[in-house]
Design a protein around this motif. Structure first.
Motif, PDB file in Angstrom:
ATOM      1  N   SER A   1      -4.026  10.005  -1.634  1.00 31.44           N
ATOM      2  CA  SER A   1      -5.471   9.892  -1.321  1.00 31.44           C
ATOM      3  C   SER A   1      -5.458   9.671   0.419  1.00 31.44           C
ATOM      4  O   SER A   1      -4.237   9.291   0.945  1.00 31.44           O
ATOM      5  CB  SER A   1      -6.413   8.593  -1.537  1.00 31.44           C
ATOM      6  N   GLN A   2      -6.442  10.050   1.130  1.00 31.89           N
ATOM      7  CA  GLN A   2      -6.432   9.682   2.383  1.00 31.89           C
ATOM      8  C   GLN A   2      -6.364   8.162   2.913  1.00 31.89           C
ATOM      9  O   GLN A   2      -5.670   7.825   3.730  1.00 31.89           O
ATOM     10  CB  GLN A   2      -7.749  10.291   3.297  1.00 31.89           C
ATOM     11  N   GLU A   3      -6.911   7.361   1.923  1.00 31.20           N
ATOM     12  CA  GLU A   3      -6.582   5.760   2.243  1.00 31.20           C
ATOM     13  C   GLU A   3      -5.152   5.423   2.120  1.00 31.20           C
ATOM     14  O   GLU A   3      -4.928   4.722   2.702  1.00 31.20           O
ATOM     15  CB  GLU A   3      -7.334   5.369   1.196  1.00 31.20           C
ATOM     16  N   GLU A   4      -4.526   6.014   0.776  1.00 28.09           N
ATOM     17  CA  GLU A   4      -3.178   5.814   0.726  1.00 28.09           C
ATOM     18  C   GLU A   4      -2.434   6.200   1.772  1.00 28.09           C
ATOM     19  O   GLU A   4      -1.379   5.452   2.411  1.00 28.09           O
ATOM     20  CB  GLU A   4      -2.584   6.267  -0.507  1.00 28.09           C
ATOM     21  N   LEU A   5      -2.511   7.269   2.462  1.00 30.06           N
ATOM     22  CA  LEU A   5      -1.915   7.960   3.542  1.00 30.06           C
ATOM     23  C   LEU A   5      -1.859   7.130   4.697  1.00 30.06           C
ATOM     24  O   LEU A   5      -1.346   6.782   5.642  1.00 30.06           O
ATOM     25  CB  LEU A   5      -1.764   9.223   3.886  1.00 30.06           C
ATOM     26  N   ALA A   6      -3.175   6.563   4.897  1.00 30.76           N
ATOM     27  CA  ALA A   6      -3.646   5.745   6.093  1.00 30.76           C
ATOM     28  C   ALA A   6      -3.069   4.504   6.036  1.00 30.76           C
ATOM     29  O   ALA A   6      -2.590   4.014   6.971  1.00 30.76           O
ATOM     30  CB  ALA A   6      -5.327   5.805   6.267  1.00 30.76           C
ATOM     31  N   ARG A   7      -2.814   3.878   4.904  1.00 31.30           N
ATOM     32  CA  ARG A   7      -2.138   2.655   4.553  1.00 31.30           C
ATOM     33  C   ARG A   7      -0.728   2.833   4.924  1.00 31.30           C
ATOM     34  O   ARG A   7       0.079   2.038   5.709  1.00 31.30           O
ATOM     35  CB  ARG A   7      -2.301   2.066   3.344  1.00 31.30           C
ATOM     36  N   ARG A   8      -0.107   3.788   4.446  1.00 32.96           N
ATOM     37  CA  ARG A   8       1.480   4.024   4.641  1.00 32.96           C
ATOM     38  C   ARG A   8       1.829   4.391   6.351  1.00 32.96           C
ATOM     39  O   ARG A   8       2.820   3.980   6.615  1.00 32.96           O
ATOM     40  CB  ARG A   8       1.795   5.164   3.793  1.00 32.96           C
ATOM     41  N   SER A   9       0.861   5.183   6.859  1.00 37.89           N
ATOM     42  CA  SER A   9       0.730   5.278   8.206  1.00 37.89           C
ATOM     43  C   SER A   9       0.442   4.502   9.230  1.00 37.89           C
ATOM     44  O   SER A   9       0.530   4.457  10.541  1.00 37.89           O
ATOM     45  CB  SER A   9       0.065   6.736   8.599  1.00 37.89           C
ATOM     46  N   ASN A  10      -0.343   3.073   8.688  1.00 33.54           N
ATOM     47  CA  ASN A  10      -0.870   2.117   9.516  1.00 33.54           C
ATOM     48  C   ASN A  10      -2.002   2.899  10.472  1.00 33.54           C
ATOM     49  O   ASN A  10      -1.990   2.226  11.710  1.00 33.54           O
ATOM     50  CB  ASN A  10       0.390   1.660  10.601  1.00 33.54           C
ATOM     51  N   LEU A  11      -2.705   3.819   9.844  1.00 35.43           N
ATOM     52  CA  LEU A  11      -3.881   4.258  10.599  1.00 35.43           C
ATOM     53  C   LEU A  11      -5.149   3.901   9.848  1.00 35.43           C
ATOM     54  O   LEU A  11      -5.208   3.550   8.755  1.00 35.43           O
ATOM     55  CB  LEU A  11      -3.882   5.734  10.868  1.00 35.43           C
ATOM     56  N   HIS A  12      -6.243   4.136  10.271  1.00 38.44           N
ATOM     57  CA  HIS A  12      -7.638   3.999   9.550  1.00 38.44           C
ATOM     58  C   HIS A  12      -7.732   5.295   8.786  1.00 38.44           C
ATOM     59  O   HIS A  12      -7.648   6.332   9.268  1.00 38.44           O
ATOM     60  CB  HIS A  12      -8.559   3.890  10.703  1.00 38.44           C
ATOM     61  N   PRO A  13      -8.459   5.256   7.749  1.00 40.86           N
ATOM     62  CA  PRO A  13      -8.561   6.401   6.797  1.00 40.86           C
ATOM     63  C   PRO A  13      -9.496   7.521   7.474  1.00 40.86           C
ATOM     64  O   PRO A  13      -9.462   8.662   7.225  1.00 40.86           O
ATOM     65  CB  PRO A  13      -9.191   5.909   5.581  1.00 40.86           C
ATOM     66  N   ASP A  14     -10.316   6.872   8.327  1.00 42.26           N
ATOM     67  CA  ASP A  14     -11.256   7.860   9.230  1.00 42.26           C
ATOM     68  C   ASP A  14     -10.285   8.765  10.178  1.00 42.26           C
ATOM     69  O   ASP A  14     -10.744   9.825  10.350  1.00 42.26           O
ATOM     70  CB  ASP A  14     -12.283   7.154   9.979  1.00 42.26           C
ATOM     71  N   THR A  15      -9.539   8.159  10.822  1.00 45.20           N
ATOM     72  CA  THR A  15      -8.571   8.809  11.455  1.00 45.20           C
ATOM     73  C   THR A  15      -7.893  10.018  10.793  1.00 45.20           C
ATOM     74  O   THR A  15      -7.758  11.285  11.278  1.00 45.20           O
ATOM     75  CB  THR A  15      -7.425   7.855  12.096  1.00 45.20           C
ATOM     76  N   ILE A  16      -7.352   9.704   9.571  1.00 45.41           N
ATOM     77  CA  ILE A  16      -6.643  10.671   8.628  1.00 45.41           C
ATOM     78  C   ILE A  16      -7.624  11.813   8.426  1.00 45.41           C
ATOM     79  O   ILE A  16      -7.497  13.020   8.566  1.00 45.41           O
ATOM     80  CB  ILE A  16      -6.240  10.246   7.251  1.00 45.41           C
ATOM     81  N   SER A  17      -9.085  11.452   8.123  1.00 47.24           N
ATOM     82  CA  SER A  17     -10.107  12.258   7.793  1.00 47.24           C
ATOM     83  C   SER A  17     -10.247  13.418   8.968  1.00 47.24           C
ATOM     84  O   SER A  17     -10.414  14.680   8.832  1.00 47.24           O
ATOM     85  CB  SER A  17     -11.276  11.631   7.235  1.00 47.24           C
ATOM     86  N   ARG A  18     -10.379  12.711  10.080  1.00 40.11           N
ATOM     87  CA  ARG A  18     -10.850  13.417  11.349  1.00 40.11           C
ATOM     88  C   ARG A  18      -9.895  14.462  11.513  1.00 40.11           C
ATOM     89  O   ARG A  18      -9.862  15.671  12.009  1.00 40.11           O
ATOM     90  CB  ARG A  18     -11.169  12.746  12.381  1.00 40.11           C
ATOM     91  N   ILE A  19      -8.448  13.996  11.426  1.00 41.22           N
ATOM     92  CA  ILE A  19      -7.440  14.774  11.836  1.00 41.22           C
ATOM     93  C   ILE A  19      -7.460  16.122  10.783  1.00 41.22           C
ATOM     94  O   ILE A  19      -7.091  17.521  11.111  1.00 41.22           O
ATOM     95  CB  ILE A  19      -5.974  14.094  11.774  1.00 41.22           C
TER      96      ILE A  19
END
Length: 91
Positions: free
Chosen positions: A31-49
């Motif tokens: 999920s975007q949330e899991e990738l964000a957690r693994r990347s130390n980023l906010h889920p909104d950042t993953i979504s926008r990218i």
């Protein structure tokens, strides 16, 4: 932002979405949330990218964090092959 920059940001976002969805394919991808957690980023950042809506550019450090979260080399996200250039009408 120039057309090439817009295309490049959208293309990188599409690659991130692709690698995210094939990661852990047995579990139906990350999920975007899991990738964000693994990347130390906010889920909104993953979504926008992934949508190609991340400011004027994507910092290399952010791409490195995402690649690490995906378990891939950052080169896979930033390299555009000749086939990909043709698909995007990259001149």
């Amino acid at each position: 932002m120039g057309d090439k920059k817009i295309m490049l940001c959208k293309f990188i976002g599409a690659k991130i979405r692709y690698y995210r969805t094939i990661s852990g394919i047995a579990q139906h991808g990350l999920s975007q949330e899991e990738l964000a957690r693994r990347s130390n980023l906010h889920p909104d950042t993953i979504s926008r990218i992934e949508r190609g809506n991340y400011n004027d550019s994507i910092p290399l450090t952010t791409l490195v964090d995402i690649a690490d979260g995906l378990g891939i080399d950052v080169q896979l996200l930033i390299t555009i092959t000749e086939v990909e250039k043709r698909l995007m009408n990259w001149n």
